[in-house]
Structures are given as C-alpha cells and as structure tokens.
Design an enzyme around this catalytic site. Structure first.
Site, short mmCIF file in Angstrom:
data_model
loop_
_atom_site.label_atom_id
_atom_site.label_comp_id
_atom_site.label_asym_id
_atom_site.label_seq_id
_atom_site.Cartn_x
_atom_site.Cartn_y
_atom_site.Cartn_z
N SER A 98 0.67 -1.38 -0.08
CA SER A 98 -0.11 0.08 0.08
C SER A 98 0.92 1.27 -0.13
O SER A 98 0.18 2.40 0.03
CB SER A 98 -0.80 0.02 1.20
OG SER A 98 -0.12 -0.08 2.33
N HIS A 120 -4.29 -4.18 -4.76
CA HIS A 120 -4.39 -3.69 -3.45
C HIS A 120 -5.67 -3.80 -2.85
O HIS A 120 -6.76 -3.06 -3.42
CB HIS A 120 -3.90 -2.01 -3.38
CG HIS A 120 -4.00 -1.52 -2.13
ND1 HIS A 120 -4.59 -0.21 -1.97
CD2 HIS A 120 -3.57 -1.84 -0.84
CE1 HIS A 120 -4.61 0.17 -0.64
NE2 HIS A 120 -3.79 -0.93 -0.19
N GLU A 150 -8.01 -2.11 -5.79
CA GLU A 150 -7.22 -0.99 -6.55
C GLU A 150 -6.29 -1.97 -7.40
O GLU A 150 -5.29 -2.74 -6.69
CB GLU A 150 -6.30 0.00 -5.57
CG GLU A 150 -7.33 1.11 -5.09
CD GLU A 150 -6.56 2.15 -4.36
OE1 GLU A 150 -6.85 3.18 -4.81
OE2 GLU A 150 -5.66 1.70 -3.63
N ASN A 208 -5.93 5.87 -0.53
CA ASN A 208 -5.32 6.22 0.62
C ASN A 208 -4.64 7.73 0.42
O ASN A 208 -4.56 8.52 1.39
CB ASN A 208 -4.05 5.27 0.90
CG ASN A 208 -4.70 4.28 1.74
OD1 ASN A 208 -5.87 4.12 2.05
ND2 ASN A 208 -3.94 2.90 1.66
#
Length: 724
Positions: free
Chosen positions: A427, A448, A460, A498
């Site tokens: 990540s 991800h 993702e 994120n």
C-alpha cells in the site's frame, strides 16, 4: 419496430393462450420502448377473438430486471420525456392487465426485480422457477417502486413482509415466494411455460381463483395492527438511515393504500415517484450505480479486444491479516490457492485465519458445512517455491520492506512460469522499486486490497508504465470473479484511496490543535454519513499503521502535509488504538468507544510542539464547517489524482471513496458531491483557510482553473484533444 430497441412479441397457440415475451437483452429491462410495446401487445391480445388467456414471460430465461436505469439519467437531464404519472401503474397494470376480462399469468424465470416484479404482480397469478429472484430493490436507487409495487406487494404477502422486502431491497427466491403468497406455484424452467398456460386456462374455466392483486385484502393485517407495524418501520428507518427521506416516503405511500384504498395509493405512489426521481439522493445513487459498472472500462486497455486468460491457480505470499483475507476471498470464488509462509508456525497461523474466516460464515448461516469443507480444501500451505511451477498468478502480501520485496520478486521470476502474473498488495512502496531487480516488469502489477480483504468490496489495480494491458485485463476479470469492484489506478504514493484520504486525518489533527473538540469532529463526520469519524478510524486501524502511512505522505508531499505529533505522543504512552483499549477513545470489554478526558493533555502538548494557539473561531464550528474543513482538502487531493492521470476518470474516484472509505453513496462519491457544491465555492473556502492556517489548504491548480471558469471538477480535459 427495429430490433436494437427493446420490444415484446406475441404468439398465439392452438390452445388460445397468447404468449407475450419481453425482449431487451441482457436482463429484459423495461425501457420506455418495451413498456409501450407491452401495452400494444396486451391490447392486441384483449381484442383478438382467438385469444382466451395470456401468459407474460421474458426471453432467454429471464423475466425482467426492472425499469431501464439508464432512462433515469435521460429523464433527469430532460433529454427524454418521462411517462405521464400513473401511465404504467394505473393505465397498463391496474386498469388494463389486472382489470382485463381475460386472465393473465406471469411465467417467471431468472429474475423479476423492480418493475419486472410489478408487471408480474399485475397478472392474476404467478408461476416461478425455484431459484428465480423476486424483489423490489428500488430504494437502493433513491426512489420507490413506481409501477404499483407499493400497493400490490402488501396485498399479496402482508404488510410486515412487504415493508421488509422494500426497505431492505432484498429479493426472495421462487421457493420462498410460494410460501409468502407472492407466487402461486413452482415449475422447472422447461415446464414453466406449459404450467403457466394451463394455469391461465384453469382460471378462465374457474378451476383456479381469478385474483386482482390490487384489490386482494385477506393478507392485510387489521388496521390497528397495521398502524403499529408502520409506526415501528418508521422508527427503525429513522434510526438506520437518518439522512434519507425516500424510505419514509415509501412507508407513507404504502400507508395511503391501506387506509384509503388502492387507487388513492397508486396516485400517491405516482406523485411521490416523480418527486423522488429528481432528488439529489436519486441522482447520486444512479451515478454510483453506473460508476460501479464503469470501472472496468479503461481506455488503451479494455478497448483492445483482449480476452482475460484463465487463472487456474493462485499463490499468496504471507499469511498475515491481508494474505489470509485475500486467500479467503479467492477460495470463496473457487480459485485453488497456495499460501506460502517462512516457517511452520506462521503458516499454521495463516491457515487458521482462513479457517476462522470461513467458520464465521458457517456460524452466521451464510455457508453450509459441506460447502465449507469443499471451499477449505482449495487451500494448500507451502514453505518453499516448489509448488509455484504451475501458478498463473502470485499475490505478495508480506511486510512493507523494500529489500525483502525485491528479493521475493527475484525469486518469483526464477520459480514461476513466464506467463505468471506477479502482483503485490503493497500500500506504500513504489512498484517500480519492487520490480527493479527483475526482467519481468511487464507482468508486475499492484493488487491493493482493503482490510479485511474478504469483506471490503474494493480492489485497486495499480499499473506502472510497463505493466502490459493483458495483465490488467486478467486482473480486472479476477476482481469481478471474486465479487470486488476493481478500479485501475496509476502508481504513486497511496494510489487513489489512501492518497485522496490522507488529508482527512490531517485536517482533523490541524483543527484539534487549534481548538476544535475531537469528539465533535467525529460526531459531525458520522452525521454526514461516514461509518466513523477520522479519530475513531485511527483507533480502529491502530496508531502503528497510522504513523507508517502518514509518514509516507509527509515524505512525499512535504509542502501540503500537516505534521502533528499528537498520535506519536499518545503512542509513546502505550496508547495505540482499539487493540490497546486506549486511543482517542477508551474501550470497554465490549469494545464500545467512550470519550476519554485524558486526551486533553496530549492535545496541549502537541499544540505546544506545533507552536500554534487556540483559535476561538475553531472552537465554535458548526457541523457544516467541520465537514467542509475535513472533506474539501480530500476533494483538493482527489483533483490532483485526476490531474496527474492516476485515476482514469472522476467516477472511478467516486466509487473508490464509497467502497474504499465508506463515503456515503447517497452523496454520489467525492467528486460528484463536490460538484453539487460547485468548484467556485470549494476553491474560495480553501483559499480563505489557506490564508489563515497555511499551505495545507491551498487549492491545487486543477481546482483553481475549474473554479475560475465555474466548471465541474468531473470534467477532465480530454487528453487526446489536449495533445493535438
């Protein structure tokens, strides 16, 4: 009529039964063309002397998936005229189909959802296959059933069950529908039409009851009891969805029919439906509906005619929380998985985690013991790479350590077949760095997952400049098969979710250091519709993770991060979030979060280190101000993600925010919501705060340019035109 449009056909058999078939692939949705054609076919069947009875069915083993949702957008945009209120519910279903002098039977296979079920309920009887799905899921789109469903369903299954089906949007299977009274009999797919034909003739010969659903009353609870049920439903709904109006409107419309009769109910339904169709909630939810289906369209990837390759076997490195969650998701969708760990103890722990994930499904009644055993048998453990010689995909989920990952990818290149996809669940680490020491950069890709991986719906897919389109197409297919919504993003710190949301926590910290109450922030954000506020979220993920990811952003975007020592100070004192029972909240035995007065001293210390003072304005913020000060920086970062081409399109960021962070879907996602407020307004607010509180709030050029023109944020410049 041309065949590209939806239509219905009519065929009359020697037995005098007219079969009307709905044809509009893939799910026979009821477009305006189909509805008009259905009325024509029906009128024809009623006037023809050789027709005694009617059966309505759908082509290709599907009755109908409901009203054509793409027509909503056209009606909302004013490109298409809406059918006049009550056209379908009153004119077609209540006054033509249900009131007809010839009996009609719906033959239901596959699915009868929304308008599809409403058409079936207009008939005098329903025959279904045992596994067909029947339901009214309209509330998921911010509207109510609009083809008479609010009136017909309670009269067929009773008020309590009808409310449950509409308010939860959950369909029932054919088998259950019979016991509820929604369906009259079950038949297998190949016997369905014959059974329905015979049933229709039996009604005609009075061997079976001739029932008009709209006027059936024996299933309705007595009025006093009905009022109690409605009262309870309203209270539950207000509690469950305090920001939503349309479920309450649905209850009002149902109530009208019970108190004043079906015609009054149908009029109220028609009127309410028109109003809700133009509501922000409906526009937002329809946008999310299409955004979710549009994530697999990636220019230069999905339009090359590539077919996904078959993935027969997947290997996962690392049996921690993420690795075991990913393994669970894969075996649940019938992928054989090898889980590799470094030693016997870690391997057993990883396998036990997967086992526990499956066991909890059995315990909740979502999985039979037999299915559990079959699913679990798809998992094999390994301590070396011997069994990797025939895997089609590897997903690496070990700790975030660059040299460890580089070593792993060099090993994988040696042991895995040359076509094998090499994916990392990192990540925070740059994928180019991970694959630096290999010759396989075209098959290295990020996969991800969000924690817990077998529950969270987003995946993702991170591509580098070198990732081949074939590998992306393959991973999009795997994503769909394991029931995730896959979103393709570019390679950067934090990818899309994120990265967009790093200012979420940082804005909250900035406010707290300048005098806003921690718990007021969390309350305002939860009221807005997030599952939890930024501080409760920090406690949930744990301060270790919060600091590790936070420092990535401080490192990579130093000019626009807010550096607060609040979390590190608390961590030094052995407060690390929910697992230590103390974070921003104190947690009791039941893991219930309670405000903790001790937090004040850490806030004071952090404020001192940052060298800021309390701003009286920020101690008296309204909920609206808090929401804006926390989400506008997120919007600003989302604009950068679009501008840099990290995201393919704005709608992908909307779905990422909803599925990755729990942004309320009824607000349409982060960019859609921002556009409802206007780029000018957002930019001017950010500029104002930037002058007062520093560069953290400074609007990026993408946002500033759109604000200057008053243009929506979702409209990115077309890169092709820009280059010409």
């Amino acid at each position: 009529m041309n065949s590209a449009k939806g239509r219905t056909t009519i065929e009359v058999g020697a037995d005098g039964v007219a079969i009307i078939t709905i044809i509009n692939p893939p799910v026979n949705s009821l477009s305006l063309d189909v509805l008009n054609s259905l009325k024509e076919s029906y009128d024809q069947a009623l006037t023809r002397d050789d027709v005694k009875a009617i059966v309505i069915t759908g082509a290709q083993g599907k009755f109908s998936g409901g009203f054509d949702i793409s027509a909503f957008g056209k009606i909302q945009g004013g490109n298409v005229a809406a059918p006049k209120p009550g056209f379908v519910s009153m004119e077609i279903l209540c006054d033509t189909v249900a009131a007809a002098r010839k009996p009609s039977v719906a033959a239901i296979d596959g699915l009868a959802l929304g308008g599809g079920l409403e058409v079936a309920m207009g008939c005098h009887a329903r025959i279904s296959t045992p596994n067909a799905q029947l339901g009214l899921p309209e509330l998921q789109l911010g509207i109510i059933p609009g083809f008479g469903g609010t009136q017909a369903l309670p009269r067929l299954v009773g008020l309590a069950k009808a409310l449950e089906m509409m308010l939860t949007s959950k369909p029932v299977r054919g088998q259950e529908a019979v016991s509820l009274g929604l369906v009259d009999a079950i038949a297998s797919s190949n016997e369905l039409l014959n059974t329905a034909r015979r049933w229709a003739l039996d009604i005609l010969e009075r061997k079976r009851p001739w029932i008009n659903s709209f006027y059936k009353t024996d299933k309705l609870e007595p009025l006093g009891e009905a009022r109690e049920i409605l009262k309870f439903a309203r209270a539950q709904t207000r509690k469950r969805a305090p920001n939503l109006m349309h479920p309450l409107v649905c209850i009002d419309v149902i109530e009208e029919g019970i108190i004043s009769g079906p015609r009054a109910g149908l009029w109220k339904e028609a009127e309410a439906f028109q109003g809700l169709l133009h509501s922000d909630t409906c526009k937002s939810l329809v946008h999310i509906f299409f955004a979710q289906r549009g994530t697999t369209k990636v220019p230069g990837v999905s339009d090359l005619g590539l077919k996904p390759r078959r993935i027969n076997k997947v290997a996962i490195l690392g049996g921690g929380l993420m690795g075991s969650g990913i393994a669970t998701a894969l075996i649940l969708s019938n992928y054989p998985v090898i889980l590799k760990e470094v030693n016997e103890k870690f391997l057993q722990a990883g396998i036990d985690r997967v086992k526990a994930n499956l066991k909890s499904r059995v315990k909740k009644g979502n999985m039979s013991q037999e299915k559990y055993e079959k699913t679990f048998s798809l998992l094999k453990g390994a301590l070396d790479y011997e069994s990797f010689r025939d895997v089609d995909m590897v997903i690496e989920a070990v700790i975030e350590n660059v040299s460890l990952k580089q070593q792993i990818f060099s090993d994988l290149e040696k042991f895995c077949p040359p076509h094998c996809i090499l994916a990392s669940n990192t990540s925070t680490i740059d994928l180019n760095l991970i694959g630096e020491k290999t010759k396989s950069q075209d098959r290295i890709i990020g996969a991800h997952f969000f924690s817990p991986a077998h529950v969270m719906p987003l995946l993702e897919i991170v591509r580098t400049q070198k990732t081949s389109p074939q590998v992306i197409v393959d991973l999009l297919d795997v994503g769909k098969k394991i029931k995730k919504t896959p979103v393709v993003v570019g390679n950067c710190t934090g990818f899309a979710v994120n990265r967009m949301f790093f200012p979420y926590t940082q804005a909250a910290l900035l406010l707290v250091e300048r005098g806003t109450d921690i718990y007021q922030i969390d309350r305002a954000i939860t009221k807005f519709g997030m599952p939890m506020g930024p501080f409760r979220l920090c406690d949930l993920v744990g301060f270790g993770v919060a600091i590790a990811t936070g420092s990535q952003f401080v490192l990579n975007f130093p000019e626009r991060t807010y550096k607060s020592m609040l979390i590190p100070l608390m961590q030094e004192d052995k407060r690390a979030g929910e697992t230590t029972r103390r974070g921003f909240y104190a947690y009791d035995e039941k893991r219930k979060a309670n405000p903790d007065p001790e937090i004040k001293k850490y806030v004071e210390k952090a404020r001192e280190i940052s060298g800021v003072s309390i701003d009286p304005k920020l101690t008296k913020l309204s909920d609206k101000d808090i929401v804006e000060m926390i989400f506008f920086p997120v919007v600003n970062e989302a604009c950068r993600v679009l501008d840099e081409g990290i995201a393919v399109k704005a709608a992908d960021l909307d779905i990422s925010a909803v599925m990755g962070m729990g942004f309320p879907p009824y607000r349409g996602g982060i960019i859609f919501w921002a556009d409802s407020l206007g780029s000018k307004y957002i930019c001017s607010r950010l500029e104002e705060w930037s002058n007062l509180y520093g560069g953290f709030f400074k609007p990026c050029s993408y946002l500033a340019q759109r604000a200057a023109k008053g243009a929506p944020l979702s409209l990115s410049e077309d890169p092709v035109k820009a280059r010409l």
